[in-house]
Design a protein around this motif. Structure first.
Motif, PDB file in Angstrom:
ATOM      1  N   SER A   1       0.836  -1.199   0.000  1.00  0.00           N
ATOM      2  CA  SER A   1       0.000   0.000   0.000  1.00  0.00           C
ATOM      3  C   SER A   1       0.872   1.251   0.000  1.00  0.00           C
ATOM      4  N   THR A   2       0.343   2.281  -0.601  1.00  0.00           N
ATOM      5  CA  THR A   2       1.050   3.545  -0.681  1.00  0.00           C
ATOM      6  C   THR A   2       0.292   4.582   0.137  1.00  0.00           C
ATOM      7  N   LEU A   3       0.985   5.294   0.963  1.00  0.00           N
ATOM      8  CA  LEU A   3       0.370   6.349   1.751  1.00  0.00           C
ATOM      9  C   LEU A   3       0.272   7.618   0.916  1.00  0.00           C
ATOM     10  N   ILE A   4      -0.893   8.190   0.928  1.00  0.00           N
ATOM     11  CA  ILE A   4      -1.107   9.455   0.223  1.00  0.00           C
ATOM     12  C   ILE A   4      -1.286  10.537   1.275  1.00  0.00           C
ATOM     13  N   ARG A   5      -0.451  11.503   1.221  1.00  0.00           N
ATOM     14  CA  ARG A   5      -0.527  12.581   2.204  1.00  0.00           C
ATOM     15  C   ARG A   5      -1.234  13.777   1.595  1.00  0.00           C
ATOM     16  N   ALA A   6      -2.203  14.272   2.333  1.00  0.00           N
ATOM     17  CA  ALA A   6      -2.930  15.450   1.874  1.00  0.00           C
ATOM     18  C   ALA A   6      -2.099  16.694   2.150  1.00  0.00           C
ATOM     19  N   SER A   7      -2.142  17.608   1.224  1.00  0.00           N
ATOM     20  CA  SER A   7      -1.420  18.849   1.443  1.00  0.00           C
ATOM     21  C   SER A   7      -2.167  19.683   2.482  1.00  0.00           C
ATOM     22  N   PRO A   8      -1.440  20.327   3.344  1.00  0.00           N
ATOM     23  CA  PRO A   8      -2.115  21.131   4.373  1.00  0.00           C
ATOM     24  C   PRO A   8      -2.872  22.302   3.748  1.00  0.00           C
ATOM     25  N   VAL A   9      -3.984  22.626   4.362  1.00  0.00           N
ATOM     26  CA  VAL A   9      -4.801  23.735   3.873  1.00  0.00           C
ATOM     27  C   VAL A   9      -4.178  25.036   4.355  1.00  0.00           C
ATOM     28  N   ARG A  10      -4.063  25.980   3.433  1.00  0.00           N
ATOM     29  CA  ARG A  10      -3.485  27.261   3.805  1.00  0.00           C
ATOM     30  C   ARG A  10      -4.429  28.007   4.742  1.00  0.00           C
ATOM     31  N   ALA A  11      -3.882  28.893   5.525  1.00  0.00           N
ATOM     32  CA  ALA A  11      -4.662  29.610   6.534  1.00  0.00           C
ATOM     33  C   ALA A  11      -5.708  30.526   5.893  1.00  0.00           C
ATOM     34  N   ASP A  12      -5.405  31.126   4.750  1.00  0.00           N
ATOM     35  CA  ASP A  12      -6.375  32.026   4.130  1.00  0.00           C
ATOM     36  C   ASP A  12      -7.581  31.256   3.604  1.00  0.00           C
ATOM     37  N   ARG A  13      -7.377  30.018   3.176  1.00  0.00           N
ATOM     38  CA  ARG A  13      -8.515  29.208   2.734  1.00  0.00           C
ATOM     39  C   ARG A  13      -9.391  28.809   3.915  1.00  0.00           C
ATOM     40  N   ARG A  14      -8.797  28.584   5.056  1.00  0.00           N
ATOM     41  CA  ARG A  14      -9.588  28.254   6.250  1.00  0.00           C
ATOM     42  C   ARG A  14     -10.517  29.408   6.601  1.00  0.00           C
ATOM     43  N   TRP A  15     -10.003  30.616   6.511  1.00  0.00           N
ATOM     44  CA  TRP A  15     -10.841  31.780   6.816  1.00  0.00           C
ATOM     45  C   TRP A  15     -11.944  31.944   5.783  1.00  0.00           C
ATOM     46  N   ALA A  16     -11.647  31.644   4.524  1.00  0.00           N
ATOM     47  CA  ALA A  16     -12.667  31.737   3.480  1.00  0.00           C
ATOM     48  C   ALA A  16     -13.767  30.708   3.704  1.00  0.00           C
ATOM     49  N   VAL A  17     -13.387  29.498   4.084  1.00  0.00           N
ATOM     50  CA  VAL A  17     -14.374  28.450   4.371  1.00  0.00           C
ATOM     51  C   VAL A  17     -15.226  28.856   5.567  1.00  0.00           C
ATOM     52  N   LEU A  18     -14.603  29.395   6.598  1.00  0.00           N
ATOM     53  CA  LEU A  18     -15.345  29.855   7.766  1.00  0.00           C
ATOM     54  C   LEU A  18     -16.326  30.962   7.384  1.00  0.00           C
ATOM     55  N   ALA A  19     -15.911  31.877   6.529  1.00  0.00           N
ATOM     56  CA  ALA A  19     -16.805  32.959   6.098  1.00  0.00           C
ATOM     57  C   ALA A  19     -18.006  32.416   5.329  1.00  0.00           C
ATOM     58  N   VAL A  20     -17.793  31.423   4.480  1.00  0.00           N
ATOM     59  CA  VAL A  20     -18.897  30.835   3.723  1.00  0.00           C
ATOM     60  C   VAL A  20     -19.863  30.122   4.653  1.00  0.00           C
ATOM     61  N   ILE A  21     -19.352  29.387   5.620  1.00  0.00           N
ATOM     62  CA  ILE A  21     -20.205  28.670   6.569  1.00  0.00           C
ATOM     63  C   ILE A  21     -21.006  29.649   7.425  1.00  0.00           C
ATOM     64  N   LEU A  22     -20.377  30.716   7.883  1.00  0.00           N
ATOM     65  CA  LEU A  22     -21.085  31.713   8.680  1.00  0.00           C
ATOM     66  C   LEU A  22     -22.139  32.445   7.849  1.00  0.00           C
ATOM     67  N   ALA A  23     -21.834  32.722   6.595  1.00  0.00           N
ATOM     68  CA  ALA A  23     -22.816  33.367   5.726  1.00  0.00           C
ATOM     69  C   ALA A  23     -24.019  32.455   5.504  1.00  0.00           C
ATOM     70  N   ALA A  24     -23.788  31.166   5.343  1.00  0.00           N
ATOM     71  CA  ALA A  24     -24.895  30.218   5.179  1.00  0.00           C
ATOM     72  C   ALA A  24     -25.751  30.154   6.435  1.00  0.00           C
ATOM     73  N   ALA A  25     -25.125  30.186   7.602  1.00  0.00           N
ATOM     74  CA  ALA A  25     -25.885  30.160   8.848  1.00  0.00           C
ATOM     75  C   ALA A  25     -26.730  31.419   9.012  1.00  0.00           C
ATOM     76  N   VAL A  26     -26.166  32.565   8.647  1.00  0.00           N
ATOM     77  CA  VAL A  26     -26.912  33.823   8.745  1.00  0.00           C
ATOM     78  C   VAL A  26     -28.088  33.827   7.771  1.00  0.00           C
ATOM     79  N   LEU A  27     -27.877  33.328   6.549  1.00  0.00           N
ATOM     80  CA  LEU A  27     -28.962  33.269   5.573  1.00  0.00           C
ATOM     81  C   LEU A  27     -30.057  32.304   6.012  1.00  0.00           C
ATOM     82  N   ASP A  28     -29.680  31.221   6.670  1.00  0.00           N
ATOM     83  CA  ASP A  28     -30.673  30.285   7.192  1.00  0.00           C
ATOM     84  C   ASP A  28     -31.541  30.955   8.249  1.00  0.00           C
ATOM     85  N   LEU A  29     -30.921  31.674   9.157  1.00  0.00           N
ATOM     86  CA  LEU A  29     -31.670  32.401  10.184  1.00  0.00           C
ATOM     87  C   LEU A  29     -32.543  33.486   9.561  1.00  0.00           C
TER      88      LEU A  29
END
Length: 73
Positions: free
Chosen positions: A2-30
């Motif tokens: 078997s071969t191990l496949i390592r995922a590349s780490p997510v950059r910090a700016d993408r984490r903030w973008a994902v958080l912003a999208v999730i928070l925007a979805a929660a606000v729109l739901d409310l």
């Protein structure tokens, strides 16, 4: 062998973008739920219904939202 496949780490700016999208979805739901509750008496009056129709509208909206969140997720 078997071969191990390592995922590349997510950059910090993408984490903030994902958080912003999730928070925007929660606000729109409310916001959608609030709009539905505010418009319910007018919808019930237009359809000639009473308090039971308002409860059905709220339940139908919550059910549709829940199903679409599960399917979309």
């Amino acid at each position: 062998m078997s071969t191990l496949i390592r995922a590349s780490p997510v950059r910090a700016d993408r984490r903030w973008a994902v958080l912003a999208v999730i928070l925007a979805a929660a606000v729109l739901d409310l916001l959608d739920a609030t709009i539905t509750n505010v418009a319910a008496p007018t919808i019930a009056a237009d359809l000639g219904g009473g308090a039971a129709l308002i409860q059905w509208l709220g339940a139908a909206y919550a059910l549709a939202l829940g199903v679409l969140l599960v399917v979309g997720g």
